[in-house]
Write a protein that holds these residues in place. Structure first.
Motif, short mmCIF file in Angstrom:
data_model
loop_
_atom_site.label_atom_id
_atom_site.label_comp_id
_atom_site.label_asym_id
_atom_site.label_seq_id
_atom_site.Cartn_x
_atom_site.Cartn_y
_atom_site.Cartn_z
N ALA A 115 57.10 23.03 44.14
CA ALA A 115 56.64 22.80 42.78
C ALA A 115 55.92 21.46 42.66
O ALA A 115 54.87 21.36 42.00
CB ALA A 115 57.81 22.87 41.80
N GLY A 140 62.24 29.88 40.34
CA GLY A 140 61.12 29.62 39.44
C GLY A 140 60.28 28.46 39.93
O GLY A 140 59.04 28.48 39.82
N LEU A 141 60.93 27.43 40.47
CA LEU A 141 60.19 26.29 41.00
C LEU A 141 59.35 26.72 42.21
O LEU A 141 58.19 26.33 42.35
CB LEU A 141 61.16 25.18 41.41
N THR A 201 56.41 28.70 41.03
CA THR A 201 55.41 27.81 40.44
C THR A 201 54.57 27.15 41.52
O THR A 201 53.34 27.09 41.44
CB THR A 201 56.09 26.74 39.56
N VAL A 248 52.18 29.79 43.12
CA VAL A 248 51.03 30.14 42.28
C VAL A 248 50.01 29.00 42.26
O VAL A 248 48.81 29.22 42.47
CB VAL A 248 51.50 30.50 40.84
N LEU A 249 50.48 27.79 42.01
CA LEU A 249 49.55 26.66 41.96
C LEU A 249 48.91 26.40 43.32
O LEU A 249 47.72 26.08 43.42
CB LEU A 249 50.27 25.41 41.45
N GLY A 284 52.57 21.76 44.30
CA GLY A 284 51.70 22.58 43.47
C GLY A 284 51.15 21.81 42.28
O GLY A 284 49.97 21.92 41.94
N VAL A 285 51.99 21.00 41.65
CA VAL A 285 51.54 20.21 40.51
C VAL A 285 50.56 19.12 40.97
O VAL A 285 49.60 18.80 40.27
CB VAL A 285 52.75 19.60 39.76
#
Length: 163
Positions: free
Chosen positions: A95, A132-133, A136, A139-140, A98-99
């Protein structure tokens, strides 16, 4: 009108002095009755005032005897700590990568994808939290990687066309 039944827990009787908790339970029953439309506003306010002024459990029982639940005893259950599943570290890393794709111009996209797939496999195997992390990050990461592939493809086509 039926005789109010106040719980006989603690070996109490209608003449037993009411505690603050007894009064709050009676007010909770009154609130439920008011919320269901069984009591009008003036009647509700009058009964609540009488509940807070009540000295005995018998008085409280009379205030709620005509309501469906009547005086409901509060069952005391032992405190049981429920532990949350540990969050998978790779999912957190995925995550974060990704961010950071936007700030790093996509350099963290591939690590986000690799960590995300690895984390989801571990989560399915061990039952850890953090799915979920991981998703995320996946996807990113894939969006960033796909964006760079598209950008480089357009750049190569433009270079080939221009000569």
């Amino acid at each position: 009108m039926t005789q109010p039944v106040w719980p006989s827990w603690q070996g109490g009787s209608p003449a037993m002095l009411a505690s603050h908790a007894d009064r709050e339970r009676a007010v909770d029953v009154l609130r439920a009755g008011f919320g269901e439309g069984r009591l009008e506003q003036p009647e509700f306010e009058k009964r609540v005032a009488r509940a807070y002024a009540a000295r005995t459990v018998g008085e409280l029982g009379l205030l709620v005897a005509d309501l469906p639940n009547g005086p409901v005893p509060q069952q005391s259950a032992p405190f049981i700590a429920v532990s949350q599943p540990r969050t998978n570290g790779k999912a957190v890393g995925s995550a974060v990568c990704g961010v950071l794709c936007l700030a790093s111009f996509g350099l963290t996209g591939i690590p986000a994808v690799v960590l995300g797939h690895s984390a989801r496999a571990e989560i399915r195997r061990t039952g850890e939290g953090g799915d979920g992390l991981a998703l995320t990050g996946l996807v990113l990461g894939w969006l960033s990687t796909g964006g760079w592939v598209l950008f480089l493809t357009v750049l190569m086509v433009a270079a080939a066309v221009s000569g």
